[in-house]
Design a protein around this motif. Sequence first.
Motif, short mmCIF file in Angstrom:
data_model
loop_
_atom_site.label_atom_id
_atom_site.label_comp_id
_atom_site.label_asym_id
_atom_site.label_seq_id
_atom_site.Cartn_x
_atom_site.Cartn_y
_atom_site.Cartn_z
N GLY A 239 -3.02 76.59 -12.78
CA GLY A 239 -4.35 76.71 -13.61
C GLY A 239 -4.19 78.01 -14.63
N LEU A 240 -4.42 78.15 -15.73
CA LEU A 240 -4.76 79.20 -16.61
C LEU A 240 -5.97 79.08 -17.18
CD1 LEU A 240 -1.33 78.85 -18.96
CD2 LEU A 240 -1.83 80.20 -16.78
N GLU A 241 -6.53 80.37 -17.15
CA GLU A 241 -7.77 80.42 -17.74
C GLU A 241 -7.97 81.38 -18.67
OE1 GLU A 241 -11.05 80.93 -14.55
OE2 GLU A 241 -12.06 82.05 -16.13
N TYR A 242 -8.96 81.01 -19.81
CA TYR A 242 -8.97 81.78 -21.17
C TYR A 242 -10.62 81.43 -21.29
CZ TYR A 242 -8.67 83.44 -25.79
OH TYR A 242 -9.08 84.06 -26.96
N ASP A 243 -11.15 82.29 -21.71
CA ASP A 243 -12.62 82.22 -22.24
C ASP A 243 -13.36 81.13 -21.34
OD1 ASP A 243 -13.94 82.90 -24.20
OD2 ASP A 243 -13.58 81.29 -25.67
N ASP A 244 -13.04 81.40 -20.02
CA ASP A 244 -13.83 80.78 -18.86
C ASP A 244 -13.53 79.31 -18.89
OD1 ASP A 244 -15.08 82.82 -17.95
OD2 ASP A 244 -17.03 82.75 -19.38
N ILE A 245 -12.44 78.90 -19.49
CA ILE A 245 -11.97 77.47 -19.53
C ILE A 245 -10.62 77.41 -19.19
CG2 ILE A 245 -11.33 75.72 -21.11
CD1 ILE A 245 -13.70 76.52 -23.06
N GLU A 246 -10.55 76.40 -18.10
CA GLU A 246 -9.29 76.46 -17.37
C GLU A 246 -8.48 75.04 -17.89
OE1 GLU A 246 -9.24 76.96 -13.21
OE2 GLU A 246 -7.82 75.87 -12.82
N PHE B 12 -1.07 73.95 -16.60
CA PHE B 12 0.04 74.21 -17.53
C PHE B 12 1.24 74.01 -16.51
CE2 PHE B 12 2.91 77.38 -19.24
CZ PHE B 12 3.00 76.76 -20.45
N CYS B 13 2.24 73.48 -17.00
CA CYS B 13 3.56 73.05 -16.52
C CYS B 13 4.48 74.24 -16.63
CB CYS B 13 4.02 71.76 -16.56
SG CYS B 13 5.63 71.43 -15.63
N MET B 14 4.94 75.13 -15.85
CA MET B 14 5.82 76.03 -16.15
C MET B 14 7.31 75.47 -16.38
SD MET B 14 3.92 78.75 -15.91
CE MET B 14 4.51 80.20 -15.66
N ARG C 286 6.58 73.38 -19.89
CA ARG C 286 5.50 73.77 -20.87
C ARG C 286 4.58 72.80 -21.54
NH1 ARG C 286 6.18 79.21 -21.59
NH2 ARG C 286 5.15 79.49 -23.52
N GLY C 287 4.37 71.94 -20.87
CA GLY C 287 3.26 70.93 -21.53
C GLY C 287 1.93 71.44 -20.68
N LEU C 288 0.76 70.76 -21.16
CA LEU C 288 -0.51 71.26 -20.92
C LEU C 288 -1.25 70.20 -20.60
CD1 LEU C 288 -3.14 72.07 -22.64
CD2 LEU C 288 -1.69 73.58 -23.44
N TRP C 289 -2.25 70.01 -19.66
CA TRP C 289 -3.22 69.25 -19.56
C TRP C 289 -4.57 69.74 -19.75
CZ3 TRP C 289 -4.25 64.20 -19.03
CH2 TRP C 289 -5.51 63.72 -18.26
N LEU C 290 -5.27 69.32 -20.66
CA LEU C 290 -6.75 69.54 -20.99
C LEU C 290 -7.78 68.41 -20.12
CD1 LEU C 290 -6.71 70.78 -24.53
CD2 LEU C 290 -7.77 72.02 -22.67
N TRP D 257 -2.97 65.28 -22.70
CA TRP D 257 -1.95 65.89 -22.36
C TRP D 257 -1.09 66.29 -23.68
CZ3 TRP D 257 0.84 68.16 -18.80
CH2 TRP D 257 2.14 68.31 -18.96
N LEU D 258 -0.58 67.45 -23.67
CA LEU D 258 0.31 67.91 -24.78
C LEU D 258 1.68 68.28 -24.42
CD1 LEU D 258 -2.62 70.09 -26.48
CD2 LEU D 258 -1.63 68.04 -27.19
N ASP D 259 2.63 67.60 -24.82
CA ASP D 259 4.01 68.19 -24.45
C ASP D 259 4.09 69.61 -25.21
OD1 ASP D 259 5.04 66.06 -23.05
OD2 ASP D 259 5.43 65.07 -24.70
N ALA D 260 5.22 70.26 -24.77
CA ALA D 260 5.47 71.62 -25.53
C ALA D 260 5.62 71.43 -26.81
CB ALA D 260 6.66 72.21 -24.78
N GLY D 261 6.12 70.34 -27.58
CA GLY D 261 6.37 70.32 -28.92
C GLY D 261 4.87 70.09 -29.41
N GLU D 262 4.25 69.42 -28.96
CA GLU D 262 2.79 68.86 -29.62
C GLU D 262 1.96 70.16 -29.57
OE1 GLU D 262 3.50 64.41 -27.61
OE2 GLU D 262 2.11 65.80 -26.54
#
Length: 131
Positions: free
Chosen positions: A12-19, A22-24, A27-31, A96-101
């Motif tokens: 979980g990565l948090e920024y601006d109170d929104i988590e 993230f896959c290390m 490097r894709g991410l789930w919103l 879901w966003l892949d790293a390239g996306e």
Amino acid sequence: MDCPVDKDPMVGLEYDDIEIDFCMTCRGLWLDAGELELLFGDAETCRAFLSAGGPATAIQEKTRRCPRCDAKMDKWTTSGDDPVVYDHCPEGDGLWLDAGELRAILRSGGSDDAAARVARFLRGMFPEDAS
Ligand SMILES: [Zn+2]
Ligand SMILES: [Zn+2]
């Protein structure tokens, strides 16, 4: 929650109170839909964003499964001149966003208010990838 690409546990990565998740490894991410709601400030804008764009029919990318409900996700694109493809849960759990996306989103201005907002938020979270 596990990464839909390589099944490694996401952090979980948090920024601006929104988590975000993230896959290390890839490097894709789930919103999550709930986090997008926080980002947009209301459920209506979130729903509109998640159903904007449309199916990306010509994309030959591997199908991913939703990390929440395990349904096969659809390939969708953002609207606008420079569309970015992403994976979209048919149940509305999130996207879901892949790293390239992710990099493509970071470089795009965003085609409408909601997409621009997501792009701004992600640029704040990943400043080193935004240039
Ligand atoms: Zn991964
Ligand atoms: Zn789902």
